[in-house]
Enzyme design. Structure first.
Site, mmCIF file in Angstrom:
data_model
loop_
_atom_site.group_PDB
_atom_site.id
_atom_site.type_symbol
_atom_site.label_atom_id
_atom_site.label_comp_id
_atom_site.label_asym_id
_atom_site.label_seq_id
_atom_site.Cartn_x
_atom_site.Cartn_y
_atom_site.Cartn_z
ATOM 1 C CG LEU A 1 -1.690 -1.241 1.536
ATOM 2 C CD1 LEU A 1 -2.258 -1.188 2.954
ATOM 3 C CD2 LEU A 1 -2.790 -1.410 0.516
ATOM 4 C CB CYS A 2 2.443 3.543 -1.734
ATOM 5 S SG CYS A 2 2.223 3.290 -3.502
ATOM 6 N N GLY A 3 0.464 5.654 -1.776
ATOM 7 C CA GLY A 3 -0.534 6.628 -2.188
ATOM 8 C C GLY A 3 -1.409 6.153 -3.334
#
Length: 156
Positions: free
Chosen positions: A69-71
């Site tokens: 998960l990231c932006g």
């Protein structure tokens, strides 16, 4: 599905979504190994670092599957795909998540915390976990991806 824990990695942009998904996976009976910062004050690990750490653990067999998960999920997927033997796919909908497994044998799923809400993220993860690689018409294509890993390793 294996009895190995699922890896869940995040950067500082996705701490809240990581908490949501960790709780969701645990409620579904999965063991979860967490990677990346747990709080905003602990931030400092960039997404390439987390992605490679998790992808290496997929490549070495510690985990069969991982969620990153990231932006947007894009950076995590790009970084994870640099690790030979790993196929990471970014998905923002359930159909793409399902096809990532069924057609591409993706062991790593990347989701964007700034582009996907918690309910959809849960549904995406569920669709991906419920899917298995089908082989068939996709087998020759996945074999070419595996061959690319070997060619890339030979250049290093």
């Amino acid at each position: 599905m294996s009895d190995k824990p699922i890896a869940l990695g995040n950067d500082d942009a996705a701490i809240a979504l990581s908490e949501v998904l960790a709780e969701h996976l645990a409620a579904r009976g999965f063991r979860v190994d967490r990677y990346g910062p747990a709080t905003a004050s602990a931030a400092g690990e960039d997404y390439p670092d987390v992605a490679v750490q998790v992808a290496q653990r997929v490549a070495d067999g510690t985990h069969d599957r991982a969620v990153l998960l990231c932006g947007t999920g894009i950076g995590m997927a790009i970084a994870a795909n640099k690790v030979p033997g790993v196929r990471a796919a970014q998905a923002a909908d359930t159909y793409s998540a399902e096809r990532a497994r069924k057609s591409n044998d993706a062991q790593v799923l990347a989701i964007g915390a700034r582009t996907v809400g918690p309910e959809l993220a849960r549904a995406i993860v569920d669709a991906w976990l419920a899917s298995e690689y089908e082989g068939g018409r996709s087998a020759s294509k996945v074999a070419k991806l595996v061959a690319l890993d070997g060619a890339r390793a030979a250049v290093r």
